[in-house]
Write an enzyme that holds these catalytic residues in place. Structure first.
Site, short mmCIF file in Angstrom:
data_model
loop_
_atom_site.label_atom_id
_atom_site.label_comp_id
_atom_site.label_asym_id
_atom_site.label_seq_id
_atom_site.Cartn_x
_atom_site.Cartn_y
_atom_site.Cartn_z
N ASP A 207 0.84 -1.21 0.00
CA ASP A 207 0.00 0.00 0.00
C ASP A 207 0.87 1.26 0.00
O ASP A 207 1.89 1.33 0.71
CB ASP A 207 -0.85 -0.03 1.28
CG ASP A 207 -1.98 0.99 1.29
OD1 ASP A 207 -2.80 0.97 0.37
OD2 ASP A 207 -2.03 1.81 2.23
N GLU A 261 15.20 -14.92 0.04
CA GLU A 261 15.64 -16.00 0.93
C GLU A 261 14.61 -17.14 0.96
O GLU A 261 14.91 -18.24 1.38
CB GLU A 261 15.76 -15.49 2.38
CG GLU A 261 16.91 -14.57 2.64
CD GLU A 261 16.80 -14.02 4.06
OE1 GLU A 261 16.22 -14.70 4.95
OE2 GLU A 261 17.27 -12.89 4.27
O1 ISL Z 1 -1.66 9.01 -4.14
C1 ISL Z 1 -2.83 8.99 -4.37
C2 ISL Z 1 -3.35 9.67 -5.58
O2 ISL Z 1 -2.32 10.31 -6.24
C3 ISL Z 1 -3.82 8.35 -3.51
O3 ISL Z 1 -4.79 7.90 -4.35
C4 ISL Z 1 -3.27 7.19 -2.66
O4 ISL Z 1 -2.11 6.70 -3.10
C5 ISL Z 1 -4.24 6.08 -2.58
O5 ISL Z 1 -5.42 6.57 -2.03
C6 ISL Z 1 -3.68 4.99 -1.68
O6 ISL Z 1 -4.66 4.04 -1.45
C7 ISL Z 1 -4.38 3.05 -0.52
O7 ISL Z 1 -4.05 3.56 0.75
C8 ISL Z 1 -5.08 4.25 1.44
C9 ISL Z 1 -6.39 3.47 1.47
O8 ISL Z 1 -7.42 4.32 1.91
C10 ISL Z 1 -6.74 2.92 0.13
O9 ISL Z 1 -7.91 2.15 0.20
C11 ISL Z 1 -5.56 2.12 -0.36
O10 ISL Z 1 -5.79 1.45 -1.56
C12 ISL Z 1 -4.58 4.47 2.82
O11 ISL Z 1 -4.11 3.25 3.35
#
Ligand code: ISL
Length: 544
Positions: A207, A261
């Site tokens: 993520d 690993e």
């Molecule tokens: O960077 C972004 C757009 O340029 C954002 O969209 C971001 O990277 C995105 O929302 C990340 O999403 C992930 O992390 C979030 C979560 O709410 C989302 O569901 C997940 O997919 C925070 O953990």
């Protein structure tokens, strides 16, 4: 399965709270997913990615984790996870889990310790606490904004009620960002990776893989106009000081060494939202991650020339570093792709709801959704599916404000509808209460979804589900994932895309008029042909 399964795999995203509910609480769970695992085997996917199921206050639907080495009781137990993993492996399905390293929940033990500790303490150094600016430290430490709206800083309150330091949260205030320059954080996550690898998972979806490292000194973000002016004068073009910082790559090299690993071809997939594919390719250099989501492809509107360029660029940029191109149209953060592709280009982000200026036409959504999938599944590389797209589920628009759950909706005071419309629980059985999902779903299901239930589609040859099954079977039989793409330029029309991948010719009609197909057996079509012609907003696969 062959070595390096991730180069060609079709990976199905299970969003556990909305997949299948076994205990009737209205929230999906791991035993529910296990009970439905044969639906995944039958669909023909190679792997499953689970969105987070770790203990969490669920302020961001599980992306706010309070314990990285356990399962939230909402979803079951570690034994339930082990059982799912074993059943998946028996069926030849790999399982990857979601790793959320950018931030924890504010209920994580480390954050609780940090808040209780003094400024400058080792407990606070695991996160990004800073003094405020201005008189009395009343202003946030810099001008960064949360992705969910508002300032990215939250001020703490001391036990005597007086205001204290601020902490950084790129997402909700309940999701404090870790300080990835701190070796203690790095070591903790190595142990977390090992915990899940030792259980037998096949990899991780990482993520916010663009955001772990923040620019040294946490400088203010320069506005887009200022950055443009600076770059016109020969200065550096702006990138946000928390996106794609060069030191982030050290972390992934370290993880790659750790994964190497282990036996069994484990993989890391970056959720990295970066402005260009050339940048995204940096995440998948040979000693870093294995795959990165192709968010540029996901963000491309339904236009032949734009899609052709993004496909070429993806194959070139990912291929240039020896990584597979990846493809994705839907996930739990965006408007479901059929609905999205039927909206005006500038209204395809941040959700759609009853007060939106335009609503997607259901027929057009259905046609474009299916056509886009049939295009994507013919491309070489690896593809991601989001649960429910195989049923042709549309974005749910009519969710009352009072029923919405996404923090993005609240932090923007309803200006953005956010992501609830793609997260509505799945319909399984047309004749059962809640369409066989389980208990009363945590987001309301439209009554019309009974007709889209898996049971209603499974033996209908014209259903979206049948189309997905057929395309996935053909993709496998013809090894399209391992193939290569050659544009067929006898279709010079601006409104057509046509290419061959091995023995399969693929034609997509973006125009208003039906078009002819090349000679040969029609293997699949996303919409019924009319007098042998491919109708508008449709894709066909033809044996070349
Ligand atoms: O960077 C972004 C757009 O340029 C954002 O969209 C971001 O990277 C995105 O929302 C990340 O999403 C992930 O992390 C979030 C979560 O709410 C989302 O569901 C997940 O997919 C925070 O953990």
């Amino acid at each position: 399965m062959t070595a390096e399964w991730w180069r060609t795999a079709v990976i199905y995203q299970v969003y556990p709270r909305s997949f299948a509910d076994s205990d009737g609480d209205g929230i999906g769970d791991l035993p529910g997913a296990l009970a439905r695992i044969d639906a995944l085997a039958d669909l023909g996917v190679d792997a499953v990615w689970f969105s987070p199921f770790m203990p969490s206050p669920q302020k961001d639907a599980g992306y706010d984790i309070s314990d990285y080495r356990a399962i939230d009781p909402l979803f079951g137990t570690l034994a339930d996870f082990d059982a799912f993993l074993a059943a998946a492996h028996e069926r030849g399905i790999r399982v990857i889990v979601d790793l959320v390293p950018n931030h924890s929940s504010d209920q994580h033990a480390w954050f609780q310790e940090a808040v209780a500790a003094d400024p400058g303490s080792p407990e606070r150094a695991r996160y990004l606490f800073r003094d405020g600016r201005g008189e009395g430290g009343d202003e946030p430490p810099n001008n960064w904004e949360s992705f969910f709206g508002g300032s990215a800083w939250q001020r703490t309150t001391l036990p005597d009620g007086s205001p204290g330091q601020w902490y950084l949260h790129l997402f909700d205030a309940s999701q404090p960002d870790f300080d990835w320059r701190n070796e203690e954080v790095r070591e903790e996550f190595r142990q977390i990776l090992r915990f899940w690898l030792d259980r037998g998972v096949d990899g991780f979806r990482v993520d916010v893989a663009h955001g772990l490292i923040k620019a040294e000194g946490l400088p203010d973000q320069v506005s887009a106009e200022d950055a443009e002016a600076a770059s016109a004068m020969g200065g550096l073009a702006n990138t946000a000081p928390y996106v794609g910082q060069p030191e982030v790559h050290e972390i992934y090299r370290d993880w790659r060494r750790l994964l190497d690993e282990y036996d069994g071809d484990r993989a890391l997939c970056a959720e990295a939202w970066l402005p260009t594919l050339a940048q995204a390719a940096l995440w998948v250099r040979p000693d870093e991650m294995h795959q990165a989501f192709n968010m540029n492809y996901l963000g491309t509107p339904w236009l032949a020339d734009r899609l052709r360029s993004v496909i070429d660029e993806s194959i070139e940029e990912f291929g240039g570093v020896g990584a597979p191109a990846t493809w994705v149209l839907s996930n739990h953060d965006v408007i479901r792709h059929g609905s999205r592709l039927a909206l005006p280009d500038d209204e395809q982000s941040f959700g759609v709801g009853p007060r939106s200026p335009h609503l997607p036409d259901p027929q057009l959504s259905s046609r474009r959704g299916r056509a886009a999938t049939a295009l994507m599944l013919a491309l070489p590389g690896s593809a991601y599916l989001f649960q429910g797209e195989e049923l042709g589920l549309p974005e749910v628009i009519d969710i009352a404000d009072a029923e919405r759950q996404d923090p993005r909706f609240f932090r923007t005071n309803g200006a953005d509808y956010g992501r609830d419309g793609c997260r509505v629980p799945l319909p399984w059985e047309a004749a059962e209460p809640h369409a066989g999902f389980g208990g009363d779903p945590w987001l309301p299901q439209p009554a019309s979804w009974a007709a889209l239930a898996r049971s209603a589609q499974t033996s209908d040859p014209g259903s979206t589900l049948s189309m997905y099954r057929r395309l996935l079977a053909l993709r496998r039989e013809n090894a399209l994932g391992a193939g290569s793409l050659e544009w067929l330029d006898e279709y010079p029309d601006d409104h057509t895309l046509a290419f061959a991948n091995g023995g399969v010719a693929v034609v997509v009609n973006f125009g208003d008029e039906p078009i002819e197909l090349p000679d040969g057996e029609v293997l699949a079509a996303s919409w019924p042909l009319a007098d042998g012609l491919l109708p508008p907003d449709a894709t066909a696969w033809v044996r070349a």
